[in-house]
Scaffold this active site. Sequence first.
Site, short mmCIF file in Angstrom:
data_model
loop_
_atom_site.label_atom_id
_atom_site.label_comp_id
_atom_site.label_asym_id
_atom_site.label_seq_id
_atom_site.Cartn_x
_atom_site.Cartn_y
_atom_site.Cartn_z
N HIS A 275 19.64 -3.95 8.79
CA HIS A 275 20.34 -3.04 7.87
C HIS A 275 21.48 -3.82 7.22
O HIS A 275 22.33 -4.40 7.92
CB HIS A 275 20.95 -1.87 8.63
CG HIS A 275 19.99 -0.90 9.23
ND1 HIS A 275 19.64 0.29 8.62
CD2 HIS A 275 19.31 -0.91 10.40
CE1 HIS A 275 18.79 0.97 9.39
NE2 HIS A 275 18.58 0.25 10.48
N ASN B 63 19.22 -2.40 14.95
CA ASN B 63 19.07 -1.45 16.04
C ASN B 63 17.89 -1.91 16.89
O ASN B 63 16.82 -2.24 16.36
CB ASN B 63 18.81 -0.04 15.51
CG ASN B 63 20.03 0.52 14.82
OD1 ASN B 63 21.17 0.26 15.22
ND2 ASN B 63 19.82 1.30 13.77
N GLN C 32 16.67 3.13 17.34
CA GLN C 32 15.66 2.46 16.51
C GLN C 32 14.49 3.41 16.33
O GLN C 32 14.00 3.98 17.32
CB GLN C 32 15.18 1.16 17.17
CG GLN C 32 14.19 0.39 16.29
CD GLN C 32 13.71 -0.92 16.91
OE1 GLN C 32 14.08 -1.25 18.05
NE2 GLN C 32 12.90 -1.65 16.18
N HIS D 280 14.03 -4.81 11.41
CA HIS D 280 14.67 -4.68 10.11
C HIS D 280 16.17 -4.85 10.27
O HIS D 280 16.76 -4.32 11.21
CB HIS D 280 14.34 -3.32 9.45
CG HIS D 280 14.51 -2.15 10.36
ND1 HIS D 280 13.57 -1.81 11.32
CD2 HIS D 280 15.51 -1.24 10.46
CE1 HIS D 280 13.99 -0.74 11.97
NE2 HIS D 280 15.18 -0.38 11.47
N VAL E 120 11.93 2.71 13.61
CA VAL E 120 10.80 1.96 13.06
C VAL E 120 10.72 0.65 13.84
O VAL E 120 11.68 -0.14 13.84
CB VAL E 120 10.97 1.69 11.55
CG1 VAL E 120 9.79 0.86 11.03
CG2 VAL E 120 11.07 3.01 10.77
N SER F 55 0.82 -1.22 0.00
CA SER F 55 0.00 0.00 0.00
C SER F 55 0.85 1.27 0.00
O SER F 55 0.31 2.35 -0.26
CB SER F 55 -1.00 0.00 1.16
OG SER F 55 -0.35 -0.17 2.37
P1 AMP Z 1 16.26 2.37 12.50
O1 AMP Z 1 16.84 3.66 12.97
O2 AMP Z 1 17.17 1.19 12.71
O3 AMP Z 1 14.85 2.13 13.06
O4 AMP Z 1 16.13 2.48 10.92
C1 AMP Z 1 14.97 2.82 10.24
C2 AMP Z 1 15.37 3.05 8.82
O5 AMP Z 1 14.22 3.02 8.00
C3 AMP Z 1 16.06 4.39 8.57
O6 AMP Z 1 17.34 4.15 8.03
C4 AMP Z 1 15.12 5.08 7.57
O7 AMP Z 1 15.83 5.84 6.62
C5 AMP Z 1 14.40 3.91 6.94
N1 AMP Z 1 13.08 4.18 6.42
C6 AMP Z 1 12.03 4.75 7.06
N2 AMP Z 1 10.95 4.78 6.26
C7 AMP Z 1 11.32 4.18 5.10
C8 AMP Z 1 10.64 3.89 3.88
N3 AMP Z 1 9.35 4.21 3.68
N4 AMP Z 1 11.33 3.27 2.89
C9 AMP Z 1 12.63 2.95 3.05
N5 AMP Z 1 13.33 3.19 4.19
C10 AMP Z 1 12.68 3.80 5.19
#
Ligand code: AMP
Length: 116
Positions: free
Chosen positions: A104, A89, A96, A102, A98, A16
Amino acid sequence: MSTDPECIFCRIVAGSIPADIVHESPTTLAFRDLQPQAPVHVLVIPRSHYPNAGELARHEPATAAHLLDAAREIAESEGLLRGYRLVFNTGEQAHQTVFHVHLHLLGGRSMGWPPG
Ligand code: AMP
């Protein structure tokens, strides 16, 4: 499968919101980070929603292993023959932002330590 309609990465899994997807499997998805910190910066995520790597490992250990295998496959396809860094993270003090786990995958330049 656990999912959260408010989660931005769940929305990417659902299709989405758009992302530059580089890998898909039945349990994982990977896409390029919007704000890359290296020439190659890919986020490898499970399709299921868990807030961090520890919770994923506790509830879906096979999927946790799939993330690592996906990262290996992507590193090969991105030509990261000289090495790469994998980072989870976890929590506020690790910055962190999000809360959908995830991994990296960073590469394409020399990686000093500590990370900048
Ligand atoms: P963290 O700080 O480990 O939670 O990393 C979250 C990562 O998600 C960051 O490097 C952001 O740049 C990346 N991010 C957030 N939203 C998006 C998105 N819609 N598409 C791709 N990367 C994203």
